[in-house]
Write an enzyme that holds these catalytic residues in place. Structure first.
Site, PDB file in Angstrom:
ATOM      1  N   GLY A  25      -4.461   1.235  14.007  1.00 41.01           N
ATOM      2  CA  GLY A  25      -4.755   1.019  12.599  1.00 41.01           C
ATOM      3  C   GLY A  25      -4.753   2.268  11.748  1.00 41.01           C
ATOM      4  N   GLN A  26      -4.770   3.462  12.376  1.00 43.89           N
ATOM      5  CA  GLN A  26      -4.895   4.706  11.616  1.00 43.89           C
ATOM      6  C   GLN A  26      -3.668   5.586  11.835  1.00 43.89           C
ATOM      7  OE1 GLN A  26      -9.163   6.205  11.205  1.00 43.89           O
ATOM      8  NE2 GLN A  26      -9.193   5.352  13.255  1.00 43.89           N
TER       9      GLN A  26
ATOM     10  N   LYS B 121       0.839  -1.205   0.000  1.00 50.29           N
ATOM     11  CA  LYS B 121       0.000   0.000   0.000  1.00 50.29           C
ATOM     12  C   LYS B 121       0.874   1.254   0.000  1.00 50.29           C
ATOM     13  CE  LYS B 121      -2.361  -1.266   3.671  1.00 50.29           C
ATOM     14  NZ  LYS B 121      -1.914  -2.669   3.828  1.00 50.29           N
TER      15      LYS B 121
ATOM     16  N   CYS C 136     -11.711   1.377  17.189  1.00 43.50           N
ATOM     17  CA  CYS C 136     -10.498   0.585  16.945  1.00 43.50           C
ATOM     18  C   CYS C 136      -9.490   0.577  18.080  1.00 43.50           C
ATOM     19  CB  CYS C 136      -9.817   1.016  15.638  1.00 43.50           C
ATOM     20  SG  CYS C 136      -9.110   2.658  15.656  1.00 43.50           S
ATOM     21  N   MET C 137      -9.420   1.589  18.946  1.00 37.33           N
ATOM     22  CA  MET C 137      -8.380   1.548  19.964  1.00 37.33           C
ATOM     23  C   MET C 137      -8.830   2.063  21.333  1.00 37.33           C
ATOM     24  SD  MET C 137      -7.242   4.917  20.312  1.00 37.33           S
ATOM     25  CE  MET C 137      -8.864   5.642  20.175  1.00 37.33           C
TER      26      MET C 137
ATOM     27  N   MET D  11      -6.628  -5.096  16.924  1.00 38.59           N
ATOM     28  CA  MET D  11      -8.086  -5.138  17.012  1.00 38.59           C
ATOM     29  C   MET D  11      -8.620  -6.375  17.733  1.00 38.59           C
ATOM     30  SD  MET D  11      -8.889  -2.284  15.778  1.00 38.59           S
ATOM     31  CE  MET D  11      -7.261  -1.702  16.282  1.00 38.59           C
TER      32      MET D  11
END
Length: 821
Positions: free
Chosen positions: A389-390, A93, A177-178, A352
């Site tokens: 994740g971000q 990516k 997510c966190m 996650m």
């Protein structure tokens, strides 16, 4: 420049990065200062390409890239050899991140829904419409952003809401997510975020993965420890998971557990440590207290004793844990004996799998407890490390405090002293900041989707930025879809491409993306990173921060008191060095000054309350990110901190303390070892819905696929979502590879193709579906049940049934009768 040429130049840049690794390493060893431009890439790719640094736009790893620009377009991407995080390496990516800017369907004009169609309008009209909605009902207005907000964007939104409107209705999708990692860290150490850093991956003897798949989700970090094997180092990898993944292929041991029973496994490890007298008594006694929950689960709990802990843990014998989890008793003992060996350095990694969990706070606390009890804490290569994740879930959601209960710098809206400090820094009249936290993400969207006049229906307008809740929320039929049938519920969406959310929006605002604007983010190891705008956004697309600032100015001009500080000045007043005001609300003048720098310098004053000290903006311009706390030394230089709470690493630890948890819940510089029982999940397979469903990501795509599905190479590599089915189950149900399968829960159903013996292998009685494909949205099936403390929903387990779809069926959301909302 054509895509073909972009790929050609990018490939050349990538090859150059590999070829130049040795010379750059030598330069660093010689003490060379980092520069914005990697000179070897510039020389080899061509002088007509202008290069500059930026962190990658995707996950929370925080890889740095070199961005090549020619004729106003990004034409090349290379891994940044001078970046400590990725050392020149990128994932698939990352190497294609430049192409994410150039999908053919970029949003370029504001659009308003009229008579069921989106029609173009001016920015002036769009700003007026938002201001109208806020003025009509300030208390019913909410902002929903994400860990993709830059730090200045999130800070502007937070100040606008909490310091301006005086309401706390602001949430990031990071709640999904966190949030459990936040409550785990905060209730264990008294303050959020990992104390350790990625350096651990270069030194650990054992890596334990608690329900995560870094080979696909964090491949650059995965390479940091797996590649050590090729150099002859012994690195043990223990994969504790509910399905085999690409990570499992590299594991020394794979421990497959029944969903939700990770709490039992952690308790079982501690049972063996205590029963065999193998825990670190000195560390536990000197640096830890014991803690248990109250009758109603809470963040801080109540005092417990070592004897209470012993009695609790005695129940979790390896044999009992095997009954609960399915993990053999000997494997529980194996894990415990690894932790009993203080000569080994052990890192626990999670993402996650532990966080998206109805007992997410509890399992986070227990994994910290295993490390604290065993003394595997605070050495290089030895400690717990959560991953995000971000790109700025840490920097913007957690540190800036864009959650409903937080203020910048880790301050709390419910704490009167914290509110006072924020009001002083923002120069607000006393009482402007509300003491009442707003509704968390699940509750916010539930209220938005509840008809006006019904109980808990008080959210009437939501402004979404940099996220896609129409695809990412759980139980979409309950949390998102109903509001789209209610005339008085207004949805505003700022985004770069059409999404499942923009399709349903009442007002769409086109946004600038990544290097089309200035930015700062914070990654998973407390590293704050900066970049400059390098190309212009398309059409009329504009920065998210500007959009918020422009609405604030419109409300100021209308006389809304909240947009003024206690001296009557506008909240975002910005002046030149000569004292002249810069009209940053006017897009034509927004880049007359560096608004990011102005916002960051204001924000960093908050960073010292919780010892999360940030350096001046210009220090980040010169660096590839700095890990906070960043401390100014006597010689005027600024130095980052690798390990918090550790003497010799953390300036705030007093001499002779060794370890000092200076924000401890118990106010005695000690961390907490929590007591928690295993409890069953809220929904489990039964005779009617006999399968477990787990959802997640894939290597090629990021989150809802808004960007990566517009990169042709990534879309071709993984063109659509699928359902992984165990071969034994598939044979029994007459399902073959590629057959359409209906996956149905009590909430909704989805038809999608089967993949048997693919890259992942779920056990019998379990299926897996990735969620990146907006045409095949698995979140019509998932459950919105959430952790009682973190309020984070569980996407990793709910009960479903599957069947081969009938002839003539097509992939997509499948109507079912009697679905529960």
């Amino acid at each position: 420049m054509e895509r073909r040429e972009v790929l050609k130049v990018t490939a050349l840049a990538a090859a150059t990065a590999v070829a130049s690794r040795r010379s750059l390493a030598q330069a660093q060893d010689a003490g060379a200062q980092p520069a914005a431009v990697d000179p070897t890439v510039a020389r080899r790719v061509g002088q007509d390409v202008r290069w500059d640094k930026a962190p990658c736009r995707f996950c929370g790893t925080g890889c740095h890239v070199q961005v090549g620009v020619r004729d106003g377009r990004v034409v090349a991407i290379a891994g940044d050899q001078l970046a400590a995080v990725n050392k020149g390496l990128l994932c698939v990516k990352g190497y294609h991140v430049g192409l994410a800017l150039y999908g053919s369907d970029r949003l370029t004009r504001p659009m308003l829904k009229r008579d069921g169609r989106h029609v173009p309008i001016s920015w002036d009209e769009a700003i007026r419409i938002i201001a109208d909605k806020i003025q009509a009902n300030p208390a019913g207005f909410a902002i929903y952003g994400s860990g993709q907000w830059t730090i200045p964007e999130g800070y502007a939104a937070n100040k606008f809401m909490k310091g301006g409107l005086g309401v706390n209705n602001i949430e990031p999708n990071a709640r999904l997510c966190m949030a459990s990692a936040v409550t785990g860290f905060t209730s264990t150490y008294g303050v959020d975020e990992p104390a350790s850093c990625y350096d651990d991956l270069d030194a650990a003897d054992v890596i334990i993965l608690w329900g995560n798949n870094p080979a696909e989700m964090h491949p650059v970090l995965f390479s940091r420890f797996i590649d050590r094997r090729s150099r002859g180092e012994r690195v043990e990898l223990i994969d504790i998971g509910t399905r085999r993944t690409r990570t499992t292929q590299f594991a020394t041991d794979y421990l497959e557990f029944r969903p939700h029973t990770d709490l039992a496994i952690a308790n079982g490890i501690m049972n063996v440590l205590v029963s065999e007298g193998a825990y670190d008594r000195e560390f536990a006694q000197q640096f830890c207290n014991f803690r248990k929950d109250t009758a109603q689960p809470s963040l801080n709990g109540q005092t417990a004793t070592l004897e209470e802990f012993r009695r609790h843990i005695a129940r979790y014998t390896p044999e009992h844990v095997e009954e609960l989890s399915g993990v053999p008793a000997e494997k529980i003992r194996m894990l415990a004996r690894l932790f009993a060996d203080r000569s080994k350095k052990i890192v626990s990694l999670w993402c996650m799998g532990m966080n998206q969990h109805t007992q997410g706070t509890a399992i986070n606390r227990l994994v910290h407890a295993v490390h604290l009890l065993s003394g595997h804490w605070g050495r290089v290569g030895d400690g717990p490390q959560s991953l995000t994740g971000q790109p700025s879930a840490c920097g913007t959601a957690r540190e800036v405090g864009t959650l409903v209960h937080l203020l910048p710098g880790g301050l709390m809206v419910a704490n009167p002293e914290h509110r006072h400090e924020a009001e002083e820094l923002w120069n607000l009249p006393p009482g402007r900041i509300s003491a009442t936290p707003g509704p968390h993400t699940v509750e916010m969207w539930k209220r938005f989707s509840t008809a006006t006049g019904q109980p808990n229906s008080n959210i009437s307008t939501i402004w979404v930025q940099v996220t896609n809740p129409g695809q990412s929320l759980p139980n979409l039929h309950r949390l998102f879809a109903p509001s789209r049938r209610m005339a008085d519920k207004f949805l505003i969406v700022s985004d770069v491409y059409p999404t499942a959310t923009t399709r349903e929006a009442d007002l769409i605002l086109p946004s600038a993306m990544w290097v089309e604007k200035n930015g700062m983010v914070g990654n998973s190891e407390r590293r704050t990173q900066q970049w400059f705008k390098q190309v212009d956004p398309p059409g009329e697309a504009r920065d998210d921060a500007w959009q918020m600032i422009a609405v604030s100015r419109e409300l100021f001009n209308r006389g809304m008191a909240g947009m003024r500080d206690k001296d009557g000045k506008w909240l975002f007043e910005t002046k030149r060095p000569d004292g002249a005001e810069v009209p940053i609300w006017d897009w034509a003048h927004y880049y007359d000054v560096n608004v990011d720098e102005r916002l960051f310098e204001e924000y960093r004053r908050f960073s010292r309350f919780k010892h999360k000290d940030l350096a001046p903006y210009q220090e980040y311009v010169r660096a590839r990110g700095l890990r906070w706390p960043v401390i100014r030394k006597d010689d005027g230089s600024w130095h980052e901190t690798r390990y918090r709470f550790v003497e010799g690493e953390d300036t705030y630890v007093a001499r002779g303390k060794r370890f000092q948890f200076y924000h401890s819940v118990t106010r005695d510089d000690k961390a907490l070892i929590w007591i928690h029982d295993y409890t069953p999940p809220p929904e489990s397979p039964d005779s009617e819905y006999p399968f477990w469903l787990c959802t997640g990501r894939v290597l090629e795509h990021w989150h809802s696929g808004t960007m990566t599905m517009r990169v042709p190479q990534l879309r071709r590599a993984m063109p659509q979502a699928y359902i992984e089915v165990n071969r034994q189950d598939a044979t029994r149900l007459g399902i073959n590879n590629g057959d359409l399968v209906v996956c149905e829960s009590r909430r909704g159903a989805l038809t999608l193709p089967a993949w048997i013996d693919g890259r992942g292998a779920p056990p019998a009685g379990s299926v897996f579906v990735p969620w990146f494909d907006e045409r095949l949205m698995i979140n019509v099936v998932t459950l919105e049940a959430h952790c009682p403390i973190s309020k984070q929903p569980d996407y990793k387990k709910c009960a479903v049934r599957i069947r081969r779809a009938p002839p003539g069926a097509v992939a997509g959301i499948t109507p079912i009768a009697g679905a529960r909302s």
